[in-house]
Motif scaffolding. Structure first.
Motif, PDB file in Angstrom:
ATOM      1  N   GLN A  36      28.913  27.883  33.901  1.00  0.00           N
ATOM      2  CA  GLN A  36      29.906  28.194  34.881  1.00  0.00           C
ATOM      3  C   GLN A  36      30.975  27.252  35.003  1.00  0.00           C
ATOM      4  O   GLN A  36      30.768  26.096  34.516  1.00  0.00           O
ATOM      5  N   SER A  37      32.160  27.648  35.249  1.00  0.00           N
ATOM      6  CA  SER A  37      33.357  26.942  35.164  1.00  0.00           C
ATOM      7  C   SER A  37      33.858  27.031  36.698  1.00  0.00           C
ATOM      8  O   SER A  37      33.569  28.247  37.203  1.00  0.00           O
ATOM      9  N   ALA A  38      34.838  26.022  37.096  1.00  0.00           N
ATOM     10  CA  ALA A  38      35.628  26.349  38.329  1.00  0.00           C
ATOM     11  C   ALA A  38      36.382  27.350  38.167  1.00  0.00           C
ATOM     12  O   ALA A  38      36.970  27.827  37.306  1.00  0.00           O
ATOM     13  N   PRO A  39      36.493  28.434  39.380  1.00  0.00           N
ATOM     14  CA  PRO A  39      37.559  29.362  39.416  1.00  0.00           C
ATOM     15  C   PRO A  39      38.853  29.003  39.006  1.00  0.00           C
ATOM     16  O   PRO A  39      39.387  28.026  39.643  1.00  0.00           O
ATOM     17  N   ALA A  40      39.386  30.000  38.319  1.00  0.00           N
ATOM     18  CA  ALA A  40      41.099  29.275  38.005  1.00  0.00           C
ATOM     19  C   ALA A  40      41.860  29.358  39.335  1.00  0.00           C
ATOM     20  O   ALA A  40      42.901  28.733  39.372  1.00  0.00           O
ATOM     21  N   LEU A  41      41.466  30.647  40.295  1.00  0.00           N
ATOM     22  CA  LEU A  41      42.212  30.412  41.712  1.00  0.00           C
ATOM     23  C   LEU A  41      41.305  29.773  42.571  1.00  0.00           C
ATOM     24  O   LEU A  41      40.087  30.026  42.847  1.00  0.00           O
ATOM     25  N   GLY A  74      39.465  39.596  43.861  1.00  0.00           N
ATOM     26  CA  GLY A  74      38.469  38.568  43.762  1.00  0.00           C
ATOM     27  C   GLY A  74      37.184  39.108  43.940  1.00  0.00           C
ATOM     28  O   GLY A  74      36.920  40.042  44.640  1.00  0.00           O
ATOM     29  N   LEU A  75      36.242  38.665  42.707  1.00  0.00           N
ATOM     30  CA  LEU A  75      35.016  39.219  42.779  1.00  0.00           C
ATOM     31  C   LEU A  75      33.717  37.826  42.833  1.00  0.00           C
ATOM     32  O   LEU A  75      34.266  36.907  42.455  1.00  0.00           O
ATOM     33  N   TYR A  76      32.942  38.243  43.493  1.00  0.00           N
ATOM     34  CA  TYR A  76      31.954  37.454  43.702  1.00  0.00           C
ATOM     35  C   TYR A  76      30.416  38.234  43.668  1.00  0.00           C
ATOM     36  O   TYR A  76      30.265  39.095  43.996  1.00  0.00           O
ATOM     37  N   CYS A  77      29.448  37.252  43.322  1.00  0.00           N
ATOM     38  CA  CYS A  77      28.099  37.637  43.456  1.00  0.00           C
ATOM     39  C   CYS A  77      27.303  36.485  44.061  1.00  0.00           C
ATOM     40  O   CYS A  77      27.894  36.148  45.200  1.00  0.00           O
ATOM     41  N   ALA A  78      26.029  36.134  43.387  1.00  0.00           N
ATOM     42  CA  ALA A  78      25.302  35.126  43.890  1.00  0.00           C
ATOM     43  C   ALA A  78      25.748  33.737  43.505  1.00  0.00           C
ATOM     44  O   ALA A  78      25.626  32.693  44.195  1.00  0.00           O
ATOM     45  N   SER A  79      26.040  33.641  42.217  1.00  0.00           N
ATOM     46  CA  SER A  79      26.165  32.671  41.775  1.00  0.00           C
ATOM     47  C   SER A  79      27.529  32.275  40.904  1.00  0.00           C
ATOM     48  O   SER A  79      28.077  31.098  40.594  1.00  0.00           O
ATOM     49  N   GLY A  80      28.019  33.461  40.088  1.00  0.00           N
ATOM     50  CA  GLY A  80      29.255  33.504  39.382  1.00  0.00           C
ATOM     51  C   GLY A  80      29.331  34.086  38.400  1.00  0.00           C
ATOM     52  O   GLY A  80      30.187  34.357  37.445  1.00  0.00           O
ATOM     53  N   ALA A  81      27.726  34.356  37.529  1.00  0.00           N
ATOM     54  CA  ALA A  81      27.824  34.933  36.428  1.00  0.00           C
ATOM     55  C   ALA A  81      27.875  36.326  36.646  1.00  0.00           C
ATOM     56  O   ALA A  81      28.599  36.713  35.320  1.00  0.00           O
ATOM     57  N   ARG A  82      27.346  37.016  37.335  1.00  0.00           N
ATOM     58  CA  ARG A  82      27.701  38.513  37.383  1.00  0.00           C
ATOM     59  C   ARG A  82      29.301  38.978  37.590  1.00  0.00           C
ATOM     60  O   ARG A  82      29.734  39.714  37.164  1.00  0.00           O
ATOM     61  N   SER A  83      29.814  37.884  38.366  1.00  0.00           N
ATOM     62  CA  SER A  83      31.115  38.277  38.612  1.00  0.00           C
ATOM     63  C   SER A  83      31.902  37.856  37.575  1.00  0.00           C
ATOM     64  O   SER A  83      33.051  38.660  37.390  1.00  0.00           O
ATOM     65  N   ALA A  84      31.659  37.081  36.609  1.00  0.00           N
ATOM     66  CA  ALA A  84      32.322  36.870  35.406  1.00  0.00           C
ATOM     67  C   ALA A  84      32.309  38.053  34.382  1.00  0.00           C
ATOM     68  O   ALA A  84      33.335  38.370  34.117  1.00  0.00           O
ATOM     69  N   HIS A 113      39.939  37.845  39.494  1.00  0.00           N
ATOM     70  CA  HIS A 113      39.456  36.612  39.596  1.00  0.00           C
ATOM     71  C   HIS A 113      37.945  36.596  39.910  1.00  0.00           C
ATOM     72  O   HIS A 113      37.538  36.986  40.763  1.00  0.00           O
ATOM     73  N   ASN A 114      37.323  35.614  39.061  1.00  0.00           N
ATOM     74  CA  ASN A 114      36.006  35.304  39.435  1.00  0.00           C
ATOM     75  C   ASN A 114      35.902  34.195  40.558  1.00  0.00           C
ATOM     76  O   ASN A 114      36.293  32.999  40.266  1.00  0.00           O
ATOM     77  N   LEU A 115      35.555  34.492  41.725  1.00  0.00           N
ATOM     78  CA  LEU A 115      35.263  33.473  42.751  1.00  0.00           C
ATOM     79  C   LEU A 115      33.820  32.677  42.926  1.00  0.00           C
ATOM     80  O   LEU A 115      33.891  32.002  43.635  1.00  0.00           O
ATOM     81  N   GLY A 116      32.948  33.047  41.975  1.00  0.00           N
ATOM     82  CA  GLY A 116      31.769  32.543  42.037  1.00  0.00           C
ATOM     83  C   GLY A 116      30.911  33.295  42.879  1.00  0.00           C
ATOM     84  O   GLY A 116      30.816  34.439  42.873  1.00  0.00           O
ATOM     85  N   GLY A 117      30.226  32.253  43.725  1.00  0.00           N
ATOM     86  CA  GLY A 117      29.041  33.186  44.511  1.00  0.00           C
ATOM     87  C   GLY A 117      29.398  33.262  45.969  1.00  0.00           C
ATOM     88  O   GLY A 117      30.453  32.364  46.523  1.00  0.00           O
ATOM     89  N   LEU A 118      28.599  33.803  46.743  1.00  0.00           N
ATOM     90  CA  LEU A 118      29.050  33.833  48.127  1.00  0.00           C
ATOM     91  C   LEU A 118      28.765  32.536  48.929  1.00  0.00           C
ATOM     92  O   LEU A 118      29.594  32.269  49.904  1.00  0.00           O
ATOM     93  N   SER A 119      28.056  31.666  48.145  1.00  0.00           N
ATOM     94  CA  SER A 119      27.659  30.237  48.933  1.00  0.00           C
ATOM     95  C   SER A 119      28.969  29.570  48.646  1.00  0.00           C
ATOM     96  O   SER A 119      29.651  28.608  49.686  1.00  0.00           O
ATOM     97  N   HIS A 120      29.593  29.860  47.583  1.00  0.00           N
ATOM     98  CA  HIS A 120      30.780  28.956  47.376  1.00  0.00           C
ATOM     99  C   HIS A 120      32.007  29.308  48.299  1.00  0.00           C
ATOM    100  O   HIS A 120      32.749  28.695  48.861  1.00  0.00           O
ATOM    101  N   TRP A 121      32.198  30.682  48.432  1.00  0.00           N
ATOM    102  CA  TRP A 121      32.986  31.301  49.593  1.00  0.00           C
ATOM    103  C   TRP A 121      32.850  30.626  50.920  1.00  0.00           C
ATOM    104  O   TRP A 121      33.788  30.105  51.568  1.00  0.00           O
ATOM    105  N   VAL A 122      31.713  30.541  51.267  1.00  0.00           N
ATOM    106  CA  VAL A 122      31.175  30.233  52.641  1.00  0.00           C
ATOM    107  C   VAL A 122      31.625  28.665  52.730  1.00  0.00           C
ATOM    108  O   VAL A 122      32.298  28.145  53.816  1.00  0.00           O
TER     109      VAL A 122
END
Length: 119
Positions: free
Chosen positions: A7-12, A76-86, A101-110
């Motif tokens: 996992q890496s930090a989202p570019a955005l 922007g796409l997100y999932c639970a952790s960022g793996a599926r959104s990648a 953009h892969n925004l990671g997981g819902l918990s990152h969003w919140v």
């Protein structure tokens, strides 16, 4: 060896994505499955398109194309952790979406201050 899982930090930055979604500049897509959505809710304003349906629903040539998707807008796409959104980013780029953009997981969003609609 398993670099695809890293996992890496989202570019955005998420704060920028939150601002863009709030202003209507960016389309936000939750690609988790229905069970996950039922358990946790989703980000406010997100479209729900499970990853297993994304290649059909995001394809403008397919009869199941989602009318709220737009090839010209940032997505922007997100999932639970960022793996599926990648993985979803790759699917959408193959369909012609360029600003995805892969925004990671819902918990990152919140954690970044994004609102969540309860389950």
């Amino acid at each position: 060896m398993f670099g695809f899982m890293r996992q890496s930090a989202p570019a955005l930055p998420l704060t920028e994505a939150i601002s863009q979604v709030a202003s209507g500049e960016m389309i936000l897509v939750d690609i988790r499955d229905h069970n996950e959505l039922t358990q946790t809710g989703k980000a406010d304003g997100a479209l729900h398109i499970p990853l297993m349906r994304l290649s059909m629903v995001a394809d403008p040539r397919h009869p199941d194309f989602h009318p709220d998707l737009d090839l010209t807008k940032p997505i922007g796409l997100y999932c639970a952790s960022g793996a599926r959104s990648a993985m979803a980013v790759n699917v959408m780029r193959k369909l012609g979406y360029e600003n995805v953009h892969n925004l990671g997981g819902l918990s990152h969003w919140v954690a970044a201050g994004g609102c969540c609609v309860p389950k």
